[in-house]
Design a protein around this motif. Structure first.
Motif, PDB file in Angstrom:
ATOM      1  N   VAL A  54       0.839  -1.197   0.000  1.00 62.25           N
ATOM      2  CA  VAL A  54       0.000   0.000   0.000  1.00 62.25           C
ATOM      3  C   VAL A  54       0.875   1.248   0.000  1.00 62.25           C
ATOM      4  CG1 VAL A  54      -1.751   1.320   1.270  1.00 62.25           C
ATOM      5  CG2 VAL A  54      -1.857  -1.180   1.266  1.00 62.25           C
TER       6      VAL A  54
ATOM      7  N   PHE B 225      -3.258   1.137   8.448  1.00 62.14           N
ATOM      8  CA  PHE B 225      -2.904   0.051   7.531  1.00 62.14           C
ATOM      9  C   PHE B 225      -1.973  -0.962   8.187  1.00 62.14           C
ATOM     10  CE2 PHE B 225      -4.406   3.140   4.382  1.00 62.14           C
ATOM     11  CZ  PHE B 225      -5.235   2.311   3.639  1.00 62.14           C
TER      12      PHE B 225
ATOM     13  N   ALA C   7      -1.261  -4.672   6.317  1.00 65.42           N
ATOM     14  CA  ALA C   7      -0.778  -4.375   4.979  1.00 65.42           C
ATOM     15  C   ALA C   7       0.694  -3.970   5.073  1.00 65.42           C
ATOM     16  CB  ALA C   7      -1.598  -3.253   4.359  1.00 65.42           C
TER      17      ALA C   7
ATOM     18  N   VAL D  73       3.006  -1.118   4.140  1.00 65.64           N
ATOM     19  CA  VAL D  73       2.966   0.285   3.711  1.00 65.64           C
ATOM     20  C   VAL D  73       4.370   0.713   3.295  1.00 65.64           C
ATOM     21  CG1 VAL D  73       2.260   2.613   4.333  1.00 65.64           C
ATOM     22  CG2 VAL D  73       1.123   0.653   5.387  1.00 65.64           C
TER      23      VAL D  73
END
Length: 211
Positions: free
Chosen positions: A113, A136, A141, A143
């Protein structure tokens, strides 16, 4: 040539929107970087203002309408995600948070992301690190290191200035790196798929004798 998918989530509320403008610039830079590396790229833009009522309905009923389901699938099934929000009261806006709240648990695990934000003053840039990135990270996720914030002075006639262009290119390169490290996704996970067999659901493990 490998085909990759990129989902671009923009939470801008106005039209035209500087948030959408930043999202498009980040998407274009990432697409160009992946293309330079020999990948075909499909880009799906999810403009959240178009799904605002559906997001609320999903939160109330637990079920997404068809159009929202398709948008969710585009995001959870993408090889990489670009997520951009305007900053309100030193944090992401409510529509941005609500959209990610309705995603299935675990749907963004290990998903690359790139985060971005816009605001009325550069002082709001810290919201990317104290609000957006932690959200996030909680969703597990991945990042990318460079977060991209754009204030009004970063634009000139709708074009990113030199410093902003540099941040966009750096972040796009980092997202492309993360996407390349992973095999292409097979699409969104099936929420109705069985992950255990019948005996395991009964708690019998490897015991194949059923009385």
């Amino acid at each position: 040539m490998t085909r990759r998918t990129l989902a671009v989530v923009s939470a801008g509320l106005s039209q035209p929107s500087s948030t959408r403008l930043l999202a498009d610039q980040l998407a274009g830079a990432t697409r160009d970087e992946l293309a330079r590396r020999g990948h075909e790229v499909d880009v799906r833009v999810v403009d959240l203002r178009e799904y605002a009522h559906d997001v609320v309905n999903n939160m109330l009923t637990g079920f997404p309408p068809t159009a929202l389901r398709e948008a969710i699938d585009a995001v959870t099934g993408a090889d990489g995600i670009i997520a951009v929000t305007p900053i309100f009261s030193a944090s992401y806006n409510g529509l941005f948070k609500s959209f990610f709240d309705v995603l299935d648990a675990g749907s963004l695990v290990d998903r690359p992301v790139l985060i971005g934000a816009t605001g009325g003053t550069a002082r709001h840039s810290l919201a990317l690190e104290h609000a957006v990135r932690p959200m996030f990270s909680y969703l597990r996720a991945v990042v990318v290191p460079t977060a991209v914030f754009a204030a009004p002075e970063d634009w000139s006639d709708g074009t990113a200035d030199g410093a902003l262009r540099g941040r966009i290119r750096r972040a796009a390169g980092e997202l492309a790196d993360q996407i390349e490290r992973r095999p292409p996704t097979s699409g969104p996970a099936d929420p109705f798929a069985l992950t255990t067999d019948f005996l395991q659901m009964l708690g019998r493990g490897g015991d194949t004798t059923v009385s």
